[in-house]
Design a protein around this motif. Structure first.
Motif, short mmCIF file in Angstrom:
data_model
loop_
_atom_site.label_atom_id
_atom_site.label_comp_id
_atom_site.label_asym_id
_atom_site.label_seq_id
_atom_site.Cartn_x
_atom_site.Cartn_y
_atom_site.Cartn_z
N TYR A 1 52.10 5.94 15.82
CA TYR A 1 53.54 6.01 15.36
C TYR A 1 54.04 6.43 16.53
O TYR A 1 53.94 7.58 17.42
CB TYR A 1 53.50 7.08 14.18
CG TYR A 1 53.18 6.37 13.01
CD1 TYR A 1 53.77 6.20 12.05
CD2 TYR A 1 51.71 6.72 12.64
CE1 TYR A 1 53.41 5.49 10.72
CE2 TYR A 1 51.26 6.22 11.55
CZ TYR A 1 52.11 5.43 10.56
OH TYR A 1 51.37 5.08 9.44
N ILE A 2 55.43 5.84 16.80
CA ILE A 2 56.16 6.40 17.95
C ILE A 2 57.67 6.83 17.61
O ILE A 2 58.06 6.22 16.33
CB ILE A 2 56.32 5.29 18.96
CG1 ILE A 2 56.81 4.06 18.47
CG2 ILE A 2 54.86 5.29 19.87
CD1 ILE A 2 56.91 3.16 19.50
N GLY A 3 58.42 7.39 18.08
CA GLY A 3 59.78 7.99 17.61
C GLY A 3 60.58 7.06 18.33
O GLY A 3 60.60 6.02 18.47
N GLY A 4 61.99 7.94 18.45
CA GLY A 4 63.20 7.28 19.10
C GLY A 4 63.95 6.51 18.14
O GLY A 4 63.51 6.30 17.13
N CYS A 5 64.86 6.34 18.43
CA CYS A 5 65.94 5.60 17.61
C CYS A 5 65.89 4.38 17.65
O CYS A 5 65.32 3.70 18.56
CB CYS A 5 67.56 6.14 17.92
SG CYS A 5 68.72 5.35 16.99
N ILE A 6 66.46 3.37 16.75
CA ILE A 6 65.97 2.14 16.86
C ILE A 6 66.40 1.27 17.86
O ILE A 6 66.23 0.34 18.28
CB ILE A 6 66.37 1.32 15.48
CG1 ILE A 6 65.82 0.26 15.25
CG2 ILE A 6 68.22 1.22 15.43
CD1 ILE A 6 64.20 0.16 14.82
#
Length: 209
Positions: A54-59
């Motif tokens: 799983y990785i974060g960041g905005c789309i």
């Protein structure tokens, strides 16, 4: 999966895939190839489970290098991207894809009118002059939860203006009808409420040249 044309060892991402990552799990379960799988969700950065990282960041700012992915999927999330995130997400996906590979968005909601549907009171005024704004606190299409409460449908003209006219120059778009067992879905005889243009499920495919 058919549209992605996956190969052994490909690196794939499910954008806005959510905590349960249902779609990327299903894809891995039926794939004949060993894949490296990522699920993007801003609340789950760093988690790893069931062979998925799983990785974060905005789309519109996914923390992966340029041309690092062989395929990107986005399932039942694109319609919830508010403001200009629909446009910016496609640009970000093209940045991440290797040449010749694809982003698959399913479903794509093409309908008779361009509309923004809300089911909470935090309605933001749209910058689109031709938009129909709908508030219905019982609407399920807009969804629920921290990322939802909003959904949009594109008219053909709005789809061209927002998506086609803003595609990066090194990409191209195609729309596909979705069939199950040789028949289009959903069954219109059992779904009379469907607008004419949205009568059959569609997928949007962006290929990087």
């Amino acid at each position: 999966m058919t549209l992605l044309d996956l190969k052994e060892g490909d690196e794939i991402l499910d954008a806005a895939g959510g905590e349960k990552a249902e779609y990327i799990k299903a894809l891995m379960a039926v794939s004949d190839f060993k894949l490296t799988a990522y699920c993007q969700d801003s609340l789950l950065d760093g988690k790893a489970a069931d062979g998925i990282k799983y990785i974060g960041g905005c789309i519109d700012a996914i923390p992966l290098p340029d041309e690092s992915l062989d395929g990107i999927t986005c399932h039942h999330s694109f319609e919830h991207f508010r403001d200009d995130l629909d446009i910016e997400f496609i640009k970000e996906a093209v940045r991440l894809l290797r040449v010749g590979r694809k982003l698959v968005i399913a479903p794509l909601f093409l309908a008779n009118e361009y509309a923004e549907i809300w089911n909470n009171k935090q309605i933001q005024k749209s910058s689109v002059k031709t938009v129909i704004t709908i508030f219905d606190n019982t609407a399920t299409f807009a969804g629920w939860g921290p990322y939802e409460g909003f959904a949009r449908t594109y008219s053909p003209a709005a789809f061209k203006a927002r998506i086609v006219d803003n595609l990066p120059s090194n990409s191209q778009a195609k729309i596909y009808k979705v069939f199950v067992d040789g028949k289009p879905v959903p069954d219109i005889k059992k779904n009379y409420h469907q607008p004419l243009l949205n009568s059959e499920m569609k997928a949007l495919v962006i290929a990087k040249n």
